[in-house]
Design a protein around this motif. Structure first.
Motif, PDB file in Angstrom:
ATOM      1  N   TRP A 624      73.848 126.050  -4.065  1.00 28.85           N
ATOM      2  CA  TRP A 624      73.561 127.433  -4.468  1.00 28.85           C
ATOM      3  C   TRP A 624      72.379 127.974  -3.661  1.00 28.85           C
ATOM      4  O   TRP A 624      72.412 129.085  -3.143  1.00 28.85           O
ATOM      5  N   CYS A 625      71.316 127.167  -3.528  1.00 28.10           N
ATOM      6  CA  CYS A 625      70.149 127.621  -2.770  1.00 28.10           C
ATOM      7  C   CYS A 625      70.522 127.930  -1.330  1.00 28.10           C
ATOM      8  O   CYS A 625      70.084 128.921  -0.751  1.00 28.10           O
ATOM      9  N   PHE A 627      73.410 128.793  -0.264  1.00 33.00           N
ATOM     10  CA  PHE A 627      74.215 130.008  -0.260  1.00 33.00           C
ATOM     11  C   PHE A 627      73.318 131.247  -0.353  1.00 33.00           C
ATOM     12  O   PHE A 627      73.499 132.226   0.358  1.00 33.00           O
ATOM     13  N   VAL A 628      72.327 131.179  -1.220  1.00 31.10           N
ATOM     14  CA  VAL A 628      71.425 132.320  -1.380  1.00 31.10           C
ATOM     15  C   VAL A 628      70.638 132.563  -0.097  1.00 31.10           C
ATOM     16  O   VAL A 628      70.494 133.695   0.371  1.00 31.10           O
ATOM     17  N   CYS A 629      70.162 131.454   0.493  1.00 28.87           N
ATOM     18  CA  CYS A 629      69.362 131.593   1.710  1.00 28.87           C
ATOM     19  C   CYS A 629      70.212 132.222   2.820  1.00 28.87           C
ATOM     20  O   CYS A 629      69.749 133.116   3.544  1.00 28.87           O
ATOM     21  N   LEU A 630      71.457 131.771   2.922  1.00 31.09           N
ATOM     22  CA  LEU A 630      72.359 132.357   3.920  1.00 31.09           C
ATOM     23  C   LEU A 630      72.474 133.859   3.712  1.00 31.09           C
ATOM     24  O   LEU A 630      72.383 134.645   4.659  1.00 31.09           O
ATOM     25  N   GLY A 631      72.648 134.260   2.444  1.00 25.73           N
ATOM     26  CA  GLY A 631      72.785 135.685   2.156  1.00 25.73           C
ATOM     27  C   GLY A 631      71.523 136.446   2.492  1.00 25.73           C
ATOM     28  O   GLY A 631      71.580 137.524   3.077  1.00 25.73           O
ATOM     29  N   CYS A 632      70.367 135.881   2.128  1.00 25.84           N
ATOM     30  CA  CYS A 632      69.100 136.574   2.398  1.00 25.84           C
ATOM     31  C   CYS A 632      68.964 136.849   3.883  1.00 25.84           C
ATOM     32  O   CYS A 632      68.628 137.946   4.302  1.00 25.84           O
TER      33      CYS A 632
ATOM     34  N   LYS B   5      67.689 118.295   3.401  1.00 23.29           N
ATOM     35  CA  LYS B   5      68.363 119.043   2.354  1.00 23.29           C
ATOM     36  C   LYS B   5      67.514 119.053   1.081  1.00 23.29           C
ATOM     37  O   LYS B   5      67.302 120.055   0.443  1.00 23.29           O
ATOM     38  N   LYS B   6      66.986 117.888   0.803  1.00 25.57           N
ATOM     39  CA  LYS B   6      66.167 117.769  -0.387  1.00 25.57           C
ATOM     40  C   LYS B   6      64.944 118.677  -0.290  1.00 25.57           C
ATOM     41  O   LYS B   6      64.616 119.404  -1.215  1.00 25.57           O
ATOM     42  N   GLN B   7      64.360 118.610   0.881  1.00 23.78           N
ATOM     43  CA  GLN B   7      63.174 119.431   1.100  1.00 23.78           C
ATOM     44  C   GLN B   7      63.481 120.893   0.809  1.00 23.78           C
ATOM     45  O   GLN B   7      62.717 121.601   0.198  1.00 23.78           O
ATOM     46  N   TRP B   8      64.599 121.278   1.324  1.00 26.76           N
ATOM     47  CA  TRP B   8      64.974 122.684   1.158  1.00 26.76           C
ATOM     48  C   TRP B   8      65.148 123.021  -0.309  1.00 26.76           C
ATOM     49  O   TRP B   8      64.764 124.071  -0.779  1.00 26.76           O
ATOM     50  N   ASN B   9      65.760 122.063  -0.995  1.00 24.78           N
ATOM     51  CA  ASN B   9      66.150 122.409  -2.355  1.00 24.78           C
ATOM     52  C   ASN B   9      65.010 122.393  -3.346  1.00 24.78           C
ATOM     53  O   ASN B   9      64.902 123.240  -4.187  1.00 24.78           O
ATOM     54  N   THR B  10      64.179 121.334  -3.237  1.00 26.08           N
ATOM     55  CA  THR B  10      63.272 121.131  -4.351  1.00 26.08           C
ATOM     56  C   THR B  10      62.395 122.331  -4.699  1.00 26.08           C
ATOM     57  O   THR B  10      62.361 122.711  -5.868  1.00 26.08           O
ATOM     58  N   PRO B  11      61.719 122.923  -3.750  1.00 24.67           N
ATOM     59  CA  PRO B  11      60.808 123.999  -4.178  1.00 24.67           C
ATOM     60  C   PRO B  11      61.577 125.129  -4.845  1.00 24.67           C
ATOM     61  O   PRO B  11      61.194 125.592  -5.926  1.00 24.67           O
ATOM     62  N   GLY B  12      62.678 125.525  -4.202  1.00 24.32           N
ATOM     63  CA  GLY B  12      63.460 126.627  -4.764  1.00 24.32           C
ATOM     64  C   GLY B  12      63.933 126.276  -6.161  1.00 24.32           C
ATOM     65  O   GLY B  12      63.864 127.060  -7.089  1.00 24.32           O
ATOM     66  N   ASP B  13      64.344 125.044  -6.262  1.00 20.09           N
ATOM     67  CA  ASP B  13      64.905 124.532  -7.493  1.00 20.09           C
ATOM     68  C   ASP B  13      63.957 124.759  -8.677  1.00 20.09           C
ATOM     69  O   ASP B  13      64.245 125.495  -9.614  1.00 20.09           O
ATOM     70  N   THR B  14      62.791 124.147  -8.571  1.00 28.17           N
ATOM     71  CA  THR B  14      61.893 124.190  -9.718  1.00 28.17           C
ATOM     72  C   THR B  14      61.481 125.622 -10.010  1.00 28.17           C
ATOM     73  O   THR B  14      61.401 126.020 -11.162  1.00 28.17           O
ATOM     74  N   SER B  15      61.241 126.360  -8.941  1.00 23.14           N
ATOM     75  CA  SER B  15      60.686 127.685  -9.187  1.00 23.14           C
ATOM     76  C   SER B  15      61.681 128.580  -9.903  1.00 23.14           C
ATOM     77  O   SER B  15      61.311 129.288 -10.833  1.00 23.14           O
ATOM     78  N   THR B  16      62.937 128.553  -9.446  1.00 24.46           N
ATOM     79  CA  THR B  16      63.878 129.449 -10.113  1.00 24.46           C
ATOM     80  C   THR B  16      64.005 129.073 -11.570  1.00 24.46           C
ATOM     81  O   THR B  16      64.057 129.932 -12.445  1.00 24.46           O
TER      82      THR B  16
END
Lengths: 738, 751
Positions: A624-625, A627-632, B5-16
């Motif tokens: 999902w992240c 996908f969102v980043c791609l859209g942004c 991939k993990k790097q990318w995900n984690t910050p966004g993950d927790t914050s949202t």
């Protein structure tokens, strides 16, 4: 070339250069061959036969004149954009040894053999070519597969409009290159582990490319703002991350602030610094600038004003230049002709001597500053300088008429007062020829009236109206010179009321005859006045933003909505005798793919968003992240580079759409991959999608081949073949009748 | 790859996740105050009750304060209402249009009709008979009854402080904030002045604030969905939106505000998993009905009334199509009778079929140097004029002198001669003045003698060879013989040399569009019998669409003139320059529209203050600092209530930067209302946060001192500047004897 690639590829994922300190010393290198292949192909499509056609193509005629001026180091203003783009083009010309001696007067003019066409076009073409590998890497940084990256690279590679735009001396490819570089380096920064300090190198590169993108064209600002938005979103999340210490958050915020805000601004100013240091000679656009600015340029005004007395005194002989540069710069002028007794529309005038504004140097531009209380018109010794608030009279040098104003409607602007050279007709119209000197920049300079530096408003004492250039031309009886009026202060716009003394000398003759001789003699002597870089920068920037562009329609101009469906094209060049021609036409198939993916993304995004809101998690969080980043980045990039044009009231062309289009090419393959992995469950569908994608790619290639003759201008097509290429009625393709 | 991939995900993950959690934490908190003030005062949260003071949850006190606000508001607006007794500024337009309604004659204006209809109604009810001509500002009313119309506007204007008071009270639950807002609006000279005359602005602002008030009330009823009061506020919001849009198109901004608010509301409901989809659908449908369908219906009704009332021919006829004009009593097309089929030798007028397209027109002026060939101009003109008249000729000159004239048929080659100047309609291979892709159209030749470029082939759209051309009903095109292009009206306005009429070109693109189609409107031929033509009456929706396009075109056509001083949006918040309503000289009674500078600058300062305070508050929340409940409450008032008002301010201000039309100072007033409300909230929170600086007893003193100081500033500045609205006579401000001596703080003020 090889070096270039290996260093460039250093940071891509596939390449790890591991240097072990054990013996034997080992170096392992992995090279992404696909990337190399794509790069080579892109260089080949952009760079081969670069010097064909050996003629001026479309906007080269516009940029070329600036390149020439750079070569000659002559000052100019271009309101279309900041100077970096022009300087890059000029750099190419400089490397090729171009001496600036070519008149860029019309599209299609042949270059003489002294001009190295290849080097003129090399830098934009190189930038255009590098966009393709950059898109490849960018897709990887967006966390999509190499196959998607290849797809994006191919779409960009086979886009005819990008090829055309890259192959000539134009700026869009340079802009696109810097914008893509900025996003690529930002994502590298973001994806790098937060412990490494190396990632701030990426951030610096990002800031630098933002500065460069804005420096090339103001359009770069749109992408820059988007990048700032994405970055501030990430920073906001960082602030909310309670696992990070306060200190660390502060440091990171400051770093980002410096790299993404301060650095681009500094760079932007730096481009102007280079620009102004290169262009040190006076030239055709001098007139648009203030006298002080002109005096800082070599030749031109500084030659005239060298050695003039600085302070205007009673008895000074001066020419007064209007600080309004609209419609053209001009000097206060009078001549032996009177206002007609009645105008065409039946209104009456005072029938006194005309006072106008004249855009050329002339002996009738000289005026003498006179003290109302004394008779003589020469400078006493020591000179008595005129100060802010003093009341003076202005006497026209050649005719000895006093500058006068009264309650009579001006010839063209009846709401304002007429200004005349006073003639006493004994009709109970007394002279009202006292003017108060109001120095508007006395805080910066001093309250003594100075040559060139002081900006003075002349306020009529009797009516407290201010002397003003109305901007309207007089009819034939006024020799088409510009009208001068006096207007009540509160009514007048504050912008263009100032007058500057440009030429100045202390008068020495009391008799009229002597004075005429004196006025005809050239002025002389020598001082050098400098103004600071900041003053010059601010003035130039202000002028660039305020110089009015004619928003007339061009034969090939178009409206933004026509770009999406490519209703329009631009004929760039037509061979002088045959049917060979170059057009800015996009690849229709890729264009369709781009539009389709834009729509598909939006539909998908809405679908996912609504479902998530109701608590259905269709996608794992990481996906999902992504996908969102791609859209942004992609949809956002398209929006910021397209929507503002809908609001603009200037002449727009198809090539303004190209940056937005690049974002869509980035989107399409990534979206396809997303559908393939996450939407289609059964293997059959996935296979069908693959087949469909390859078919589309094939047709992209075919349509690229089809339009190649219009892209490269070679080979020449017959009229029938050309007619076959006219896929849309609204395209203008030219055929010669034989 | 996986690592990355993990790097990318984690910050966004927790914050949202965290953000969402925050949101869901916040919602009940912010709902709370609304509930306990209305339902059970003082029950739940002790600290909250304390910090809100005892005033807001005491109904009689609130009512009393409201009464004070109302009485002050009415008395400031009605003071010296009938002065000056002459036409001031735009009263000349809107008073005139009010009269048109009373006289029922058709006119055209760039604004929708509701405001003028209400003015007309008010005049009608108070005994104004519609006979005063309203020619120009400064005309004396004498014995005409104008006070009724002014009074009506003043009543609506008096509601502004009251509405603002209620809105702020609802948003912040603090009567101090509401009182600050009300004081700012009551004692602002600009608001007083603009409410005292026959203008659209008080009506517009009344509806804007009413819409916001209803919306805010509605927002606070989330706990009691579908109750009677819930429905009431929903419907009232919709109705007020119609009112705002019906007065001026500026109302679109408040519609946008309500729309955004509704979307976020629906989004919140969608995220509420305790509601079923059916419930959500109900909510959605209710809002669609209340905020879209109902307003649309009311809006259309307004126009229906407009067209029913104005049934006589008037000054606005020419802007509309022939079919439309035939509805108007007194128009020459009303029950027209003319020869039915176009014939050679007839005199005709030709009207373009694009919506609000003009009549084909020419006049004794040439195209200027550098614009194609220097021949006579041909344009399209919206008004009826003798220069719109053309004569139809055969290709050759010998016209049959006797007997019935020949009729023109589809495919015939004709010449059109301009009756006044005897030039032929002509085109050639020169670029058109504005649309460079098309060719120029000129008037050429003398007494009908021209060249081959004067020949046009007339075609009836959808016709076949030999068809006759019906006057008024046939759509025709004029194809130029020599170049094959078609006569076209581009809709672009020519510059000054073309008298700002509309460009006419010859288009080489033969696609059939209304721009290239024309109809024959007037048709005079004495040799043919006149036949009464009953035109197809246009459908109501067609009229509606047509009038909108005409209005939008008119709006964008209001370009700034060169010698007119035009106001820039950045002038407004700093109160750079006002508008002169009446009087210039020392002897005249002068009224000058200018906001109370002290208050306006205070608004500007608190806007900056608000941004700083809300930034601090949101960072504190995002960073998760542990805050006292009271501070949290302040932060929510700032971010939610303040955010809504800031959005309102932005929506009513920012769009003006992109507008090309001529702008005036009074365009800022709706935005100023929002800015004043924001001031109330900001200053209130600021004063309440005084205990960050000082310990409790002193902080209370500081807070009180601040409020007293503020009140004193407001009153004293009003005392200083009140002559701006209530009129000044005597010397101008830059002379010492004036009542405003020493108060001309900026050179650009003109009193």
């Amino acid at each position: 070339m090889v070096f270039l690639f290996s260093s460039f590829n250093f940071h891509s994922h596939k390449i790890r250069v591991a240097v072990m300190l054990h013996l034997p010393l080992m170096v392992t290198a992995q090279v992404d061959l696909v990337l190399v292949l794509v790069t080579v192909l892109s260089l080949w499509t952009r760079l081969c036969h670069l010097s064909y056609p050996n003629a001026v193509v479309f906007d080269e005629v516009y940029y070329g004149q600036f390149v020439s001026l750079y070569m000659k180091r002559v000052f100019f203003i271009d309101d279309s954009g900041p100077p970096l783009g022009h300087m890059i083009l000029a750099l190419g010309a400089y490397l090729g040894g171009f001496d600036g001696n070519f008149a860029w007067n019309r599209i299609g003019a042949e270059y003489p053999c002294s001009v190295s066409v290849w080097t003129l076009r090399f830098l934009p073409a190189l930038c255009g070519a590098l966009c393709v590998p950059l898109v490849y890497l960018l897709t990887l940084e967006l966390k999509f597969s190499h196959l998607s990256a290849l797809g994006a690279a191919l779409l960009l590679l086979l886009e005819n409009s990008l090829i055309v735009q890259s192959r000539f001396m134009l700026l869009e490819s340079v802009l696109i290159f810097f914008v893509l570089l900025a996003f690529f380096s930002y994502l590298c920064f973001y994806n790098a582990p937060s412990s490494s300090w190396f990632r701030y190198g990426w951030l610096l590169l990002c800031g630098a490319s933002c500065g460069a993108a804005i420096g090339v064209k103001y359009m770069g600002l749109f992408s820059y703002l988007l990048l700032l938005g994405v970055a501030s979103l990430h920073t906001w999340n960082l602030i909310g991350d309670r696992t990070v210490s306060h200190l660390s958050v502060c440091v990171q915020c400051v770093c980002r602030f410096f790299c993404l805000l301060v650095l681009p601004v500094l760079l932007y100013v730096f481009w102007f610094y280079v620009h102004l240091s290169i262009l040190s000679h006076s030239g055709p656009h001098d007139q648009l600038m203030s006298s002080a600015f002109q005096a800082s340029l070599r030749g031109g005004l500084s030659r005239i004003t060298q050695g003039q007395p600085l302070e205007v005194a009673y008895g000074s002989q001066v020419t007064l230049k209007s600080s309004a540069s609209q419609p053209i710069p001009c000097w206060l002028h009078s001549h032996k002709a009177n206002y007609p007794i009645r105008y065409e529309n039946g209104r009456g005038s005072s029938h006194q001597q005309q006072v106008t504004c004249y855009p050329f140097k002339d002996v009738n531009n000289w005026w003498i500053v006179k003290d109302p209380d004394r008779q003589e018109m020469m400078v006493s010794s020591p000179p008595r300088p005129v100060r802010h608030g003093d009341v003076i009279q202005l006497v026209h040098g050649m005719t000895s008429r006093f500058l006068n104003s009264h309650d009579v409607a001006a010839p063209m602007s009846p709401h304002a007062q007429e200004v005349s050279g006073y003639i006493n007709f004994n009709v109970s119209m007394a002279a009202q020829n006292l003017w108060r000197v109001d120095i508007s920049n006395r805080e910066v300079e001093s309250d003594v009236w100075k040559t060139i530096l002081s900006e003075v408003r002349l306020i009529h004492v009797n009516t407290s109206a201010v002397l003003k250039l109305s901007g309207v031309s007089l009819p034939d009886w006024g020799f088409r010179q510009l009208e001068i009026v006096a207007e009540k202060l509160f009514k007048a716009n504050t912008g263009n009321l100032g007058w500057t003394v440009e030429e100045h000398r202390y008068g020495t003759s009391q008799e009229q005859k002597e004075r005429e001789v004196e006025l005809h003699s050239p002025s002389h002597i020598d001082v050098d006045r400098k103004i600071s870089f900041w003053a010059k920068f601010l003035e130039l920037q202000w002028k660039m933003l305020t110089v009015k562009q004619e928003d007339s329609e061009h034969k090939y101009s178009s409206s933004p909505l026509e770009w999406i469906t490519m209703e329009t094209n631009i004929a760039y060049w037509l061979h002088s005798s045959s049917n060979a021609q170059i057009h800015l036409i996009g690849n229709p198939v890729s264009w369709g793919v781009a539009n389709f993916s834009l729509l598909a993304y939006q539909v998908l995004a809405v679908f996912y968003l609504l479902r998530r809101r109701r608590g259905f998690k269709d996608l794992p969080h990481g996906v999902w992240c992504k996908f969102v980043c791609l859209g942004c980045v992609c949809v956002g990039g398209w929006l910021v580079n397209f929507v503002p044009f809908l609001l603009m009231e200037k002449t727009l062309f198809l090539y303004h759409y190209l940056p937005a289009l690049c974002y869509l090419y980035l989107l399409s393959p990534a979206l396809l991959e997303h559908m393939h992995t996450h939407l289609l469950s059964s293997v059959t569908y996935q296979r069908a999608l693959c087949v469909w994608a390859s078919a589309v790619l094939l047709s992209v290639f075919l349509s690229y081949r089809t339009f190649c003759p219009l892209t490269y201008g070679n080979p020449e097509l017959s009229a029938n073949e050309l007619r076959g290429l006219k896929w849309r009625d609204s395209w203008d393709i030219l055929y010669r009748r034989r | 790859m996986e690592d990355y991939k993990k790097q990318w995900n984690t910050p966004g993950d927790t914050s949202t996740l965290r953000k969402r959690k925050n949101l869901s934490e916040n919602t009940p908190l912010s709902k709370d105050p609304g509930r306990w003030t209305q339902d059970d005062p003082g029950s739940s949260n002790g600290t909250l009750a304390e910090c809100h003071g005892s005033d807001s949850n005491n109904p009689p006190a609130t009512l009393l304060l409201l009464l004070v606000v109302a009485s002050l508001s009415f008395s400031t607006r009605f003071h010296r209402l009938s002065e000056p007794s002459h036409v001031c500024w735009d009263e000349t337009h809107f008073g005139k249009m009010g009269s048109y309604y009373i006289n029922r004659s058709f006119f055209f204006d760039v604004h929708p009709p509701l405001g003028k209809m209400l003015i007309g109604l008010a005049g009608y009810l108070t005994g104004y008979d519609g006979t005063f001509p309203f020619v120009k500002p400064g005309d004396k009313y004498e014995d005409h009854n104008y006070v009724g119309m002014r009074g009506f506007c003043a009543v609506l204007g008096s509601f502004l402080p009251i509405f603002a008071y209620l809105i702020v009270l609802e948003l912040s639950q603090s009567s101090t904030a509401a009182l600050i807002t009300a004081a700012v609006l009551i004692f602002d000279t600009g608001c007083i002045t603009i409410s005292q005359y026959i203008l659209l602005d008080p009506i517009l602002m009344f509806f804007i604030l009413a819409a916001v008030l209803c919306m805010v009330k509605f927002n606070h009823l989330t706990q009691r969905s579908f109750s009677a009061s819930w429905w009431f506020w929903l419907v009232m919001t919709g109705a007020s939106l119609t009112g705002a849009l019906g007065v001026k198109f500026v109302g679109l901004f408040v519609i946008l505000l309500v729309g955004l608010n509704t979307i976020s509301d629906l989004w919140r409901l969608l995220g509420d998993l305790s509601l079923s989809m059916v419930d959500i659908a109900k909510h959605l449908v209710a809002r669609v009905v209340g905020l879209i369908i109902l307003p649309l219906f009311l809006y259309v009704t307004i126009f229906a009334i407009h067209f029913v009332v104005l049934n006589k021919s008037g000054p606005g006829d020419g802007f509309f199509s022939s079919a439309f004009q035939s509805r108007l009593i007194g128009n020459n097309l009303h029950n027209a009778s003319m020869p039915e089929y176009l014939a050679y030798g007839s005199t005709i007028t030709v009207k373009n079929l694009r919506i609000a397209g003009g009549y084909l027109h020419s006049h004794w002026h040439l195209y200027p140097e550098g614009v194609g060939a220097k021949q006579q101009q041909v344009t399209a003109y919206l008004h009826k004029d003798y220069n719109n008249v053309w004569r139809v000729h055969k290709q050759d000159h010998n016209e049959s002198q006797s007997g019935p004239p020949d009729l023109v048929r589809h495919g015939d080659i004709i010449r059109l001669e301009h009756k006044e100047t005897t030039r032929n309609l002509h085109s050639h291979l020169h670029e058109a003045p504005l649309t460079k892709k098309h060719f120029q159209v000129t008037g050429y030749g003398m007494n009908g003698t021209g060249d081959l470029n004067d020949l046009w082939q007339l075609e009836v759209c959808g016709g076949k060879k030999g068809d006759l051309v019906k006057v008024l009903r046939s759509k025709v095109r004029f194809l130029h013989r020599a170049t094959g292009c078609v006569l076209y009206s581009s809709g672009k306005t020519l510059p000054k040399w073309g008298w700002e009429q509309v460009e006419v070109t010859c288009s080489p693109y033969l696609k059939e569009t209304p721009s290239s189609q024309w109809n024959i409107e007037d048709h005079i031929n004495p040799k043919l019998p006149n036949i009464s033509l009953s035109l197809l009456k246009p459908h109501f929706l067609e009229i509606l669409l047509e009038s909108h396009i005409v209005m939008i075109r008119g709006n964008s056509g209001l370009k700034p003139k060169d010698n007119e001083m035009n106001s820039k949006p950045w002038h407004w918040p700093i109160n750079y320059q006002g508008l002169r309503f009446s009087g210039v000289n020392e002897t005249e009674y002068r009224v000058y529209l200018l906001g109370n500078p002290v208050l306006w600058w205070m608004n500007l300062a608190s806007l900056g203050l608000y941004l700083i305070m809300s930034a601090v508050a949101s960072v504190a929340l995002q960073r998760g600092f542990s805050l006292e409940p009271k501070r949290k409450e302040h932060a929510h008032v700032l971010l939610r209530g303040g955010g809504l008002l800031l959005l309102g301010w932005l929506l009513h201000y920012a769009p003006f930067y992109t507008m090309g039309r001529v702008l005036y100072y009074h365009h800022y007033f709706p935005a100023m209302l929002f800015s004043s409300m924001l001031t109330g909230i900001t200053l209130d929170v600021l004063f309440r946060s005084a205990d960050l600086l000082l310990r409790p007893p002193y902080s209370d003193w500081l807070q009180r001192a601040g409020l007293m100081g503020l009140l004193f500033t407001v009153l004293y500045s009003f005392y200083l500047f009140h002559p701006l609205s209530y009129g000044m006579t005597g010397p101008l401000a830059h002379e010492p004897g004036s009542s405003m001596a020493g108060l001309k703080w900026m050179d650009s003020w003109e009193f």
